[in-house]
Design a protein around this motif. Structure first.
Motif, PDB file in Angstrom:
ATOM      1  N   GLY A   1      11.690  24.286   0.034  1.00 28.90           N
ATOM      2  CA  GLY A   1      12.489  23.333  -0.854  1.00 28.90           C
ATOM      3  C   GLY A   1      11.792  24.539  -1.770  1.00 28.90           C
ATOM      4  N   THR A   2      10.804  25.001  -2.491  1.00 25.03           N
ATOM      5  CA  THR A   2      10.000  25.800  -2.942  1.00 25.03           C
ATOM      6  C   THR A   2      10.527  26.953  -3.220  1.00 25.03           C
ATOM      7  N   LEU A   3      10.932  27.754  -1.613  1.00 20.91           N
ATOM      8  CA  LEU A   3      11.238  28.642  -1.852  1.00 20.91           C
ATOM      9  C   LEU A   3      12.529  28.679  -2.022  1.00 20.91           C
ATOM     10  N   PHE A   4      13.572  27.876  -1.657  1.00 25.22           N
ATOM     11  CA  PHE A   4      14.776  27.366  -2.104  1.00 25.22           C
ATOM     12  C   PHE A   4      14.757  28.225  -3.601  1.00 25.22           C
ATOM     13  N   TYR A   5      14.531  26.878  -4.210  1.00 25.48           N
ATOM     14  CA  TYR A   5      14.309  27.021  -5.857  1.00 25.48           C
ATOM     15  C   TYR A   5      13.486  27.802  -6.277  1.00 25.48           C
ATOM     16  N   VAL A   6      12.779  29.093  -6.107  1.00 25.78           N
ATOM     17  CA  VAL A   6      12.518  30.096  -6.922  1.00 25.78           C
ATOM     18  C   VAL A   6      13.086  31.034  -5.906  1.00 25.78           C
ATOM     19  N   ARG A   7      14.015  30.975  -5.477  1.00 29.84           N
ATOM     20  CA  ARG A   7      15.361  32.466  -4.800  1.00 29.84           C
ATOM     21  C   ARG A   7      16.526  31.764  -5.639  1.00 29.84           C
TER      22      ARG A   7
ATOM     23  N   THR B   1      15.423  41.332 -13.458  1.00 28.94           N
ATOM     24  CA  THR B   1      17.039  41.408 -12.178  1.00 28.94           C
ATOM     25  C   THR B   1      16.435  40.155 -11.720  1.00 28.94           C
ATOM     26  N   ALA B   2      17.631  39.712 -11.443  1.00 30.73           N
ATOM     27  CA  ALA B   2      17.363  38.370 -10.482  1.00 30.73           C
ATOM     28  C   ALA B   2      17.449  39.865  -9.077  1.00 30.73           C
ATOM     29  N   THR B   3      17.101  40.019  -8.192  1.00 25.90           N
ATOM     30  CA  THR B   3      17.050  40.582  -6.969  1.00 25.90           C
ATOM     31  C   THR B   3      15.859  39.744  -6.166  1.00 25.90           C
ATOM     32  N   TRP B   4      15.948  39.331  -4.327  1.00 25.07           N
ATOM     33  CA  TRP B   4      14.533  39.163  -3.821  1.00 25.07           C
ATOM     34  C   TRP B   4      14.948  40.474  -3.004  1.00 25.07           C
ATOM     35  N   PRO B   5      13.490  40.215  -2.047  1.00 23.67           N
ATOM     36  CA  PRO B   5      12.032  39.833  -3.470  1.00 23.67           C
ATOM     37  C   PRO B   5      12.091  39.964  -4.501  1.00 23.67           C
ATOM     38  N   SER B   6      10.907  39.113  -4.345  1.00 19.80           N
ATOM     39  CA  SER B   6      10.955  39.702  -6.723  1.00 19.80           C
ATOM     40  C   SER B   6       9.077  39.102  -6.614  1.00 19.80           C
ATOM     41  N   ALA B   7       8.617  39.724  -6.986  1.00 18.66           N
ATOM     42  CA  ALA B   7       7.329  39.346  -7.983  1.00 18.66           C
ATOM     43  C   ALA B   7       7.242  38.942  -8.862  1.00 18.66           C
ATOM     44  N   GLY B   8       8.097  38.799  -9.378  1.00 19.10           N
ATOM     45  CA  GLY B   8       8.737  38.023 -10.901  1.00 19.10           C
ATOM     46  C   GLY B   8       8.416  39.207 -12.035  1.00 19.10           C
ATOM     47  N   PRO B   9       8.652  38.361 -13.286  1.00 20.71           N
ATOM     48  CA  PRO B   9       8.332  39.896 -14.403  1.00 20.71           C
ATOM     49  C   PRO B   9       7.197  40.159 -14.577  1.00 20.71           C
ATOM     50  N   LYS B  10       6.049  40.100 -14.010  1.00 21.53           N
ATOM     51  CA  LYS B  10       4.718  40.704 -14.213  1.00 21.53           C
ATOM     52  C   LYS B  10       4.265  41.136 -13.035  1.00 21.53           C
ATOM     53  N   GLY B  11       4.558  40.990 -11.716  1.00 21.59           N
ATOM     54  CA  GLY B  11       3.278  40.865 -10.554  1.00 21.59           C
ATOM     55  C   GLY B  11       3.528  42.436 -10.001  1.00 21.59           C
ATOM     56  N   SER B  12       3.393  42.625  -8.663  1.00 22.68           N
ATOM     57  CA  SER B  12       2.528  44.112  -8.508  1.00 22.68           C
ATOM     58  C   SER B  12       3.786  44.688  -8.189  1.00 22.68           C
TER      59      SER B  12
ATOM     60  N   GLY C   1       3.106  38.071  -7.152  1.00 22.17           N
ATOM     61  CA  GLY C   1       3.730  36.658  -7.794  1.00 22.17           C
ATOM     62  C   GLY C   1       4.855  36.731  -6.411  1.00 22.17           C
ATOM     63  N   VAL C   2       5.137  35.634  -6.761  1.00 21.24           N
ATOM     64  CA  VAL C   2       6.267  34.392  -6.642  1.00 21.24           C
ATOM     65  C   VAL C   2       6.456  34.730  -4.632  1.00 21.24           C
ATOM     66  N   TYR C   3       7.117  36.446  -4.585  1.00 16.63           N
ATOM     67  CA  TYR C   3       7.459  36.398  -2.970  1.00 16.63           C
ATOM     68  C   TYR C   3       6.092  36.272  -2.271  1.00 16.63           C
ATOM     69  N   GLY C   4       4.488  37.114  -2.799  1.00 16.66           N
ATOM     70  CA  GLY C   4       3.548  37.246  -2.145  1.00 16.66           C
ATOM     71  C   GLY C   4       3.307  35.903  -1.738  1.00 16.66           C
ATOM     72  N   ALA C   5       3.524  34.620  -2.687  1.00 19.89           N
ATOM     73  CA  ALA C   5       2.770  33.671  -2.532  1.00 19.89           C
ATOM     74  C   ALA C   5       3.402  32.589  -1.979  1.00 19.89           C
ATOM     75  N   THR C   6       4.646  32.854  -1.947  1.00 19.26           N
ATOM     76  CA  THR C   6       5.810  31.951  -0.593  1.00 19.26           C
ATOM     77  C   THR C   6       5.538  32.312   0.006  1.00 19.26           C
TER      78      THR C   6
END
Length: 286
Positions: free
Chosen positions: A104-110, A131-142, A218-223
């Protein structure tokens, strides 16, 4: 004159009071305390964690051994068998809820968070280039390279699906009283499961050293690491349970009529297989 025995005449087995729950609680306390101290850079933290782990392993080995002894000694009847099955069903249901939360977390993020951040009014957004692309590190991720689906993940999918087939084949052997088929099927299942874990460890090493994909990506690495890591933990537990069942099978335990421990572990292993299929499609492929 024929007498009929009431079903209530057969009482549910009640074991004698045991110190193991108290000792296990102490071991879990030591493990948690050691972890907290370790996180705060106390030198004794790692030692206390090891002590807690040793206490937990001691209790698990002896407590489970006692339960196995009670079962082999004929203490359990159909009442206990039904109770064990209900317990295993509720346990797997709780595991379904556990993984559902992460999916559910993955769905919400994406599908909600990333598009919402990218769709903000540039006049009020701190990340105008996001931009709304996936995979994403978020606005400030490496930056990183996402893990592809058609390498090790695809191979691991084949390994787990094969392990489910060998476990089912072993179950058929048990039902037909073919002990050699039972033992061989279990051994193959264990080998496939351990091989899966070996490839996953290699995949993690590859992600960290070559792809720049880490828990901090970012969020991709965490999930990615939370979902695949918890699944790998469950595969490890399942492999350990399969090894215990395999050892019992070598000793001649279980019959075609009474083998709940085997079935309970088989249910758990098939659940792990299904979760991996979801991971492969939603995390690696899409």
């Amino acid at each position: 004159m024929t007498t009929h025995t009431s079903p209530h005449a057969q009482h549910y087995f009640v074991p004698q009071p045991s110190p193991y729950p108290f000792i296990l609680s102490g071991g879990m306390f030591l493990l948690a305390l050691g972890f907290i101290l370790q996180m705060n850079a106390f030198a004794l933290g790692s030692w206390i964690m090891m002590a807690g782990t040793a206490v937990i392993l001691f209790v698990v080995y002896n407590w489970f051994g006692k339960v196995i002894g009670e079962n082999e000694g004929g203490a359990y009847s159909q009442w206990e068998d039904k109770s064990f099955r209900y317990g295993m069903i509720w346990f797997i249901a709780s595991e379904v809820a556990f993984f559902a939360a992460f999916f559910g977390t993955l769905f919400y993020v994406r599908n909600i968070s990333v598009p919402a951040l990218a769709g903000m009014d540039p006049a009020f957004s701190l990340w105008k280039e996001f931009t709304a692309t996936w995979p994403s590190a978020g606005p400030k991720g490496s930056s990183f390279t996402p893990m592809g689906a058609w390498g090790i993940p695809a191979l691991n999918t084949a390994l787990l699906l094969s392990s489910g087939a060998t476990l089912t084949w072993a179950h058929w052997g048990l039902l037909k009283n073919k002990r050699s088929q039972l033992n061989l099927g279990l051994l193959l299942t264990i080998i496939l499961g351990v091989t899966f874990l070996g490839f996953q460890a290699w995949e993690y090493h590859h992600a960290y050293t070559e792809l720049g994909l880490t828990l901090g990506s970012g969020v991709y690495g965490a999930t990615f690491f939370m979902l695949t890591g918890f699944h790998g933990f469950h595969v490890t537990l399942g492999a350990i349970m399969l090894m215990v069942v395999y050892g019992r099978c070598l000793k001649g335990h279980f019959t075609a009529q009474r083998h709940f421990a085997f079935e309970g572990v088989a249910w758990y292993w098939h659940f792990v297989d299904v979760v991996w299929l979801g991971l492969f499609v939603l995390v690696y492929w899409l």
